[in-house]
Scaffold this active site. Structure first.
Site, PDB file in Angstrom:
ATOM      1  N   ARG A  35     113.807 103.325  41.154  1.00  0.00           N
ATOM      2  CA  ARG A  35     113.082 103.487  39.839  1.00  0.00           C
ATOM      3  C   ARG A  35     111.618 103.237  39.651  1.00  0.00           C
ATOM      4  O   ARG A  35     110.991 102.494  39.770  1.00  0.00           O
ATOM      5  CB  ARG A  35     113.718 101.880  39.223  1.00  0.00           C
ATOM      6  CG  ARG A  35     115.113 101.494  38.985  1.00  0.00           C
ATOM      7  CD  ARG A  35     115.609 102.640  37.762  1.00  0.00           C
ATOM      8  NE  ARG A  35     114.659 101.945  36.288  1.00  0.00           N
ATOM      9  CZ  ARG A  35     115.427 101.069  35.622  1.00  0.00           C
ATOM     10  NH1 ARG A  35     116.528 100.859  35.682  1.00  0.00           N
ATOM     11  NH2 ARG A  35     114.943 100.822  34.633  1.00  0.00           N
ATOM     12  N   LYS A 297     144.114  76.475  30.795  1.00  0.00           N
ATOM     13  CA  LYS A 297     145.024  75.783  31.391  1.00  0.00           C
ATOM     14  C   LYS A 297     146.147  75.705  30.177  1.00  0.00           C
ATOM     15  O   LYS A 297     147.281  76.026  30.418  1.00  0.00           O
ATOM     16  CB  LYS A 297     145.048  74.908  32.116  1.00  0.00           C
ATOM     17  CG  LYS A 297     144.053  75.194  33.584  1.00  0.00           C
ATOM     18  CD  LYS A 297     144.068  74.085  34.522  1.00  0.00           C
ATOM     19  CE  LYS A 297     143.119  74.577  35.551  1.00  0.00           C
ATOM     20  NZ  LYS A 297     143.230  73.423  36.594  1.00  0.00           N
ATOM     21  N   ASP A 335     148.215  72.904  40.703  1.00  0.00           N
ATOM     22  CA  ASP A 335     147.470  71.833  40.848  1.00  0.00           C
ATOM     23  C   ASP A 335     148.183  70.553  41.155  1.00  0.00           C
ATOM     24  O   ASP A 335     147.548  69.693  41.769  1.00  0.00           O
ATOM     25  CB  ASP A 335     146.756  71.687  39.403  1.00  0.00           C
ATOM     26  CG  ASP A 335     145.668  72.613  39.115  1.00  0.00           C
ATOM     27  OD1 ASP A 335     145.094  73.473  40.049  1.00  0.00           O
ATOM     28  OD2 ASP A 335     145.260  73.008  38.179  1.00  0.00           O
ATOM     29  N   ARG A 397     142.507  62.550  22.254  1.00  0.00           N
ATOM     30  CA  ARG A 397     142.976  63.198  23.421  1.00  0.00           C
ATOM     31  C   ARG A 397     143.495  62.516  24.442  1.00  0.00           C
ATOM     32  O   ARG A 397     144.499  62.629  24.881  1.00  0.00           O
ATOM     33  CB  ARG A 397     141.819  64.041  24.126  1.00  0.00           C
ATOM     34  CG  ARG A 397     141.418  65.220  23.040  1.00  0.00           C
ATOM     35  CD  ARG A 397     142.185  66.452  23.322  1.00  0.00           C
ATOM     36  NE  ARG A 397     141.851  67.097  24.499  1.00  0.00           N
ATOM     37  CZ  ARG A 397     142.429  68.059  25.029  1.00  0.00           C
ATOM     38  NH1 ARG A 397     143.564  68.661  24.630  1.00  0.00           N
ATOM     39  NH2 ARG A 397     142.125  68.901  26.179  1.00  0.00           N
ATOM     40  N   TYR A 459     134.387  71.111  42.807  1.00  0.00           N
ATOM     41  CA  TYR A 459     134.025  71.367  44.392  1.00  0.00           C
ATOM     42  C   TYR A 459     132.842  71.702  44.394  1.00  0.00           C
ATOM     43  O   TYR A 459     132.636  72.221  45.754  1.00  0.00           O
ATOM     44  CB  TYR A 459     135.412  71.994  44.806  1.00  0.00           C
ATOM     45  CG  TYR A 459     135.551  73.592  44.187  1.00  0.00           C
ATOM     46  CD1 TYR A 459     135.170  74.453  45.001  1.00  0.00           C
ATOM     47  CD2 TYR A 459     136.604  73.630  43.426  1.00  0.00           C
ATOM     48  CE1 TYR A 459     135.290  75.845  44.345  1.00  0.00           C
ATOM     49  CE2 TYR A 459     136.987  74.830  42.954  1.00  0.00           C
ATOM     50  CZ  TYR A 459     136.179  75.830  43.350  1.00  0.00           C
ATOM     51  OH  TYR A 459     136.465  77.027  42.898  1.00  0.00           O
ATOM     52  N   GLY A 480     137.427  67.670  45.843  1.00  0.00           N
ATOM     53  CA  GLY A 480     138.150  68.689  45.175  1.00  0.00           C
ATOM     54  C   GLY A 480     138.408  69.921  46.051  1.00  0.00           C
ATOM     55  O   GLY A 480     139.216  70.654  45.750  1.00  0.00           O
ATOM     56  N   GLN A 487     145.973  74.224  46.125  1.00  0.00           N
ATOM     57  CA  GLN A 487     146.556  74.811  44.934  1.00  0.00           C
ATOM     58  C   GLN A 487     146.454  76.284  44.964  1.00  0.00           C
ATOM     59  O   GLN A 487     147.037  77.044  44.692  1.00  0.00           O
ATOM     60  CB  GLN A 487     145.534  74.356  43.734  1.00  0.00           C
ATOM     61  CG  GLN A 487     144.304  74.716  43.395  1.00  0.00           C
ATOM     62  CD  GLN A 487     143.943  76.128  43.069  1.00  0.00           C
ATOM     63  OE1 GLN A 487     144.816  76.676  42.445  1.00  0.00           O
ATOM     64  NE2 GLN A 487     142.866  76.507  43.783  1.00  0.00           N
TER      65      GLN A 487
END
Length: 514
Positions: A35, A297, A335, A397, A459, A480, A487
């Site tokens: 470049r 999900k 999971d 929720r 994680y 995690g 999973q």
């Protein structure tokens, strides 16, 4: 012809570019893009002779003006002269912008040397054109006399990439060499999957921070993570759907595992804004399966043609497999087993494991978050005989999930002073504390004293602030990463129909976690 791997050189000095050419060769690049517009001082003949004499790789010379996204601000005549000189000195490729291509070709008068291929390029830094407009653009670029067509555009949505793939495939069928790239994170797959769809070349930077355009991966990642040299038209595409998705370690893990068992697939990150639209556009058998992460999900349950009974009961899908016989999307949830088994083993420690009775039975199990991962953990804990509490920033929720599985609901604020008994289990399923916001925690340290075990689905980093403060408060912590490994092993088996190589999974995760 195999897709070429090109390393852009954006150094400020010629000496540095010369050094970086050798680095690019050592890393596995097929050619370099020089470049010229990035050089702080450029003396055409002297510098081009230095750059081209004894070069270790073929070179593509680009002298990009500011009006096309480059650094050069002078007049075109000086640019044209430098590009013509590069041709005369043996450059294998020269790039010129469509806007001035006719003028440049006239400037060459005697024509270009046979050894040099002319790339005519068009860049759109606002959006990706429609399919018709892309087709017309290809025709215009061909008409001016390009040896290679190059189109780069910004991706507003990941579905923009599909249009570029279609145009590249069409060009390949007509034997028209084409470079087609979508810039930005949503366009990353356009760079990773070039060999599958027949792109002439793709760019990989020497290192993070040395990109010549937004969204460029590194050469090392292209070669070592995505195995780009071995991708073929029949390679299946699998990947992780999420927003955000750049932090995910899944590509490193699954690609290494695919290679270890000889499974012809590549695993890539999909930054997806709208899941139904994504699944509709990428409906071909080439796209064989997906991991689903935050925030898709729950939406995935509705998007799948069939859903495994456990995933349906949880109300969240983290794995989608496209059934080869009819192309239907089948949803699963890995999971659930991954997280619950990790927490159970964390509680058991080194004691003899009695699989007939879960150590969760009778325990008070507090889940932070009411999204897809929260649903999986709440369902799993309930199935193991735990008493479940759902805590969420939005109480409605929490209450919805609690009523669904027979649990209690709290707000996140109420959790700060919630101490009905000692020996409780806490599981964070939100993204709070995820890189880059590593200083955040879903609850303050003073609220952790009553928990015997604390699990964090985050994680990255491996030890979050929540886990660090929980350990300081005397709790057993479960990373995690354990859920991630378990999973992912379940997903691998669904994608491939083969047993997951557990020792390899653990080795890779250990090597890539911090």
């Amino acid at each position: 012809m195999a897709t070429l791997l090109c390393a852009p050189l954006v150094a400020k000095t010629v000496d540095q570019m010369v050094r970086e050419m050798a680095v690019a060769k050592g890393l596995g690049a097929d050619l370099v893009e020089i470049r010229l517009d990035h050089l702080s001082v450029f003396r055409p003949r002297e510098d081009l002779e230095l750059l081209l004499k004894g070069r270790p790789l073929p070179v593509l010379i680009t002298y990009r003006p500011k009006w096309e996204g480059g650094q050069y601000e002078g007049d075109d005549t000086r640019r044209f002269e430098a590009l013509r000189l590069a041709m005369e000195l043996g450059a294998e490729y020269v790039d010129i912008e469509l806007k001035v291509a006719e003028e440049f070709i006239k400037f060459l008068s005697g024509g270009k040397p046979d050894h040099c291929k002319l790339i005519v390029s068009s860049h759109n830094y606002e959006s990706t054109p429609t399919s018709d407009d892309l087709g017309n653009l290809v025709a215009r670029i061909q008409a001016v006399g390009a040896d290679i067509v190059k189109i780069a555009a910004v991706g507003v949505d990941i579905t923009d990439v599909a249009r570029m793939f279609q145009v590249i495939v069409h060009c390949q069928e007509r034997q028209v060499p084409m470079i087609g790239l979508i810039m930005g994170e949503r366009g990353l797959i356009s760079r990773l999957l070039c060999p599958k769809f027949g792109g002439y070349l793709t760019f990989g930077s020497l290192d993070a921070g040395k990109e010549s355009a937004p969204g460029q991966p590194t050469l090392t990642d292209l070669l070592n993570v995505y195995n780009i040299k071995n991708l073929r038209p029949d390679t299946k595409v699998v990947g992780i759907i999420g927003k955000p998705v750049g932090h995910s370690k899944s590509p490193v893990l699954h690609n290494a595992a695919f290679q270890s068992v000889g499974f012809n697939a590549v695993y890539v990150p999909f930054l997806v804004d709208d899941l139904p639209s994504f699944l509709k556009v990428y409906s071909s058998p080439d796209f064989a399966g997906f991991s689903c992460t935050i925030p898709h999900k729950e939406a995935a349950v509705v998007c799948c043609d069939e859903v495994d009974p456990i995933a349906k009961a949880i109300g969240a899908v983290n794995t989608i497999v496209k059934r080869p016989s009819d192309g239907k999307l089948i949803g699963y949830n890995t999971d659930y087993v991954g997280a619950i088994s990790a927490i159970e083993d964390g509680i058991r420690g080194s004691r003899v494991k009695d699989s007939s009775i879960s150590p969760l039975a009778g325990k008070l199990f507090v889940v932070i978050g009411a999204g897809g991962a929260g649903k999986a953990l709440a369902y799993g804990a309930k199935e193991k005989g735990a008493r479940v509490i759902i805590a969420n920033r939005t109480y409605e929720r929490a209450r919805e999930l609690a009523s669904l599985i027979g649990a209690e609901a709290l707000t996140l604020a109420q959790l700060e002073n919630f101490r009905p008994e000692d020996g409780m289990i806490l599981a964070n399923t939100t993204s709070i504390g995820m890189h880059p916001k590593v200083d955040e925690s879903p609850i303050p340290k003073h609220a952790l004293g009553s928990y015997a075990v604390v699990f964090d689905a985050v994680y990255t980093p491996k030890v979050t602030r929540l886990l660090r403060e929980a350990e300081e408060s005397g709790a057993t912590i479960v990373s995690g990463l354990e859920m991630f490994i378990r999973q992912a092993m379940g997903q691998f088996e669904l994608f491939t129909g083969l047993p997951a190589p557990e020792s390899l999974f653990r080795e890779i995760v250990a090597k890539n976690s911090s």
